[in-house]
Enzyme design. Structure first.
Site, PDB file in Angstrom:
ATOM      1  N   GLU A 103      48.171  32.937  36.505  1.00  0.00           N
ATOM      2  CA  GLU A 103      47.229  33.971  36.101  1.00  0.00           C
ATOM      3  C   GLU A 103      47.803  35.378  36.269  1.00  0.00           C
ATOM      4  OE1 GLU A 103      44.802  33.486  34.416  1.00  0.00           O
ATOM      5  OE2 GLU A 103      43.748  31.645  34.938  1.00  0.00           O
ATOM      6  N   HIS A 121      40.957  36.301  42.535  1.00  0.00           N
ATOM      7  CA  HIS A 121      40.446  35.423  41.479  1.00  0.00           C
ATOM      8  C   HIS A 121      40.125  34.070  42.100  1.00  0.00           C
ATOM      9  CE1 HIS A 121      40.040  32.932  37.988  1.00  0.00           C
ATOM     10  NE2 HIS A 121      41.214  32.337  38.146  1.00  0.00           N
ATOM     11  N   HIS A 123      37.602  30.156  41.694  1.00  0.00           N
ATOM     12  CA  HIS A 123      36.803  29.239  40.891  1.00  0.00           C
ATOM     13  C   HIS A 123      35.535  28.872  41.660  1.00  0.00           C
ATOM     14  CE1 HIS A 123      40.618  27.694  38.573  1.00  0.00           C
ATOM     15  NE2 HIS A 123      40.404  28.989  38.418  1.00  0.00           N
ATOM     16  N   TYR A 142      20.273  43.979  44.461  1.00  0.00           N
ATOM     17  CA  TYR A 142      20.854  45.312  44.320  1.00  0.00           C
ATOM     18  C   TYR A 142      22.349  45.378  44.615  1.00  0.00           C
ATOM     19  CZ  TYR A 142      20.482  45.747  49.439  1.00  0.00           C
ATOM     20  OH  TYR A 142      20.601  45.557  50.804  1.00  0.00           O
ATOM     21  N   HIS A 183      35.133  29.245  33.951  1.00  0.00           N
ATOM     22  CA  HIS A 183      36.392  29.439  34.678  1.00  0.00           C
ATOM     23  C   HIS A 183      36.175  29.912  36.108  1.00  0.00           C
ATOM     24  CE1 HIS A 183      40.830  30.999  34.344  1.00  0.00           C
ATOM     25  NE2 HIS A 183      40.514  30.701  35.593  1.00  0.00           N
ATOM     26  N   TYR A 238      27.812  53.640  52.256  1.00  0.00           N
ATOM     27  CA  TYR A 238      27.398  52.663  53.266  1.00  0.00           C
ATOM     28  C   TYR A 238      28.519  52.377  54.237  1.00  0.00           C
ATOM     29  CZ  TYR A 238      25.538  48.378  55.283  1.00  0.00           C
ATOM     30  OH  TYR A 238      25.083  47.420  56.147  1.00  0.00           O
TER      31      TYR A 238
END
Length: 242
Positions: A103, A121, A123, A142, A183, A238
């Site tokens: 990837e 990334h 799955h 939110y 994916h 925050y």
């Protein structure tokens, strides 16, 4: 609400404009070996926390024009300091002998078009499930504001292709995370911790929506774009300030 941690010094981007020329050089230019250690720890965490099965996800971090990335097909618990794997922004391998993740086009596309310093990334199961059902994750919480707004689903393309990377970039416009149809997930941040936390929050929101929408006869209430934008603005301040 889960807090987005700000990461360690070695995970952060090199020193920004206005930094003293006498500043610690290690803070200006993180040591790739130390970033690799943090990257491997993050990759292992995706497995421990159930966001990845086996070697199905990948993690990367940018240090200047160098992109450190997990190698393809190697279980994270087997990675050592000697397995450091790095490419330049064109994808040319400049560090290590292990083949980078398949990837890689996805990761490089993020770095070329954003100020990201880390990409995660996965799955993750609930997020992947949602990617098969809707064109965007309904705004049930939110925390979507922390990703820039309603999370979109990128159109399907074969894994590891430039087409998938292009589809992802369209879904990421104005966002720091998206779903990939059939994916998984992609998120990015200023640090490995921030990118990871965004992935975890995205998976949690997908699980929340699947749970709420499964109640017979009831439909989850959703937030408006204005409400998400207001939450996103508040979330930028925050946590503890250094």
């Amino acid at each position: 609400m889960a807090e987005e941690r700000q990461g360690t010094a070695e995970e952060a981007a090199p020193g920004g404009e206005g930094e003293s020329p006498h500043a610690d050089p290690e803070r200006r230019a993180p040591d790739p070996a130390r970033v690799w250690e943090a990257l491997v720890a993050t990759a292992r965490r995706t497995v421990t926390d159930g966001l990845v099965v086996g070697t199905s996800g990948n993690v990367s971090a940018r240090v200047g024009d160098l992109v450190l990335v997990t190698p393809t097909g190697v279980p994270y618990d087997r990675l050592t300091p000697d397995d450091i794997t790095g490419v330049d922004l064109t994808g040319r391998q400049v560090l290590g002998t292990l083949v980078p993740t398949s990837e890689l086009p996805l990761h490089l596309a993020v770095y070329r078009t954003t100020g990201a310093r880390a990409v995660v990334h996965t799955h993750a199961v609930h997020a992947t499930a949602v990617s098969t059902l809707v064109p965007e994750l309904p705004a049930v919480h939110y925390m979507a504001g922390a990703l820039g707004g309603t999370v979109r689903v990128a159109a399907y393309a074969t894994y590891g292709t430039e087409e998938l990377a292009e589809n992802m970039l369209r879904a990421l416009a104005g966002r720091s995370g998206c779903l990939l149809r059939n994916h998984g997930t992609v998120t990015y941040g200023d640090t490995l911790d921030q990118a990871y936390d965004r992935t975890a929050q995205l998976e949690w929101m997908c699980r929340l929506w699947l749970t709420a929408s499964s109640v017979p006869g009831l439909t989850p209430s959703l937030l408006t774009e204005a409400q998400l934008a207001e939450a996103g603005a508040r979330l930028k301040g925050y946590g503890q300030r250094r």
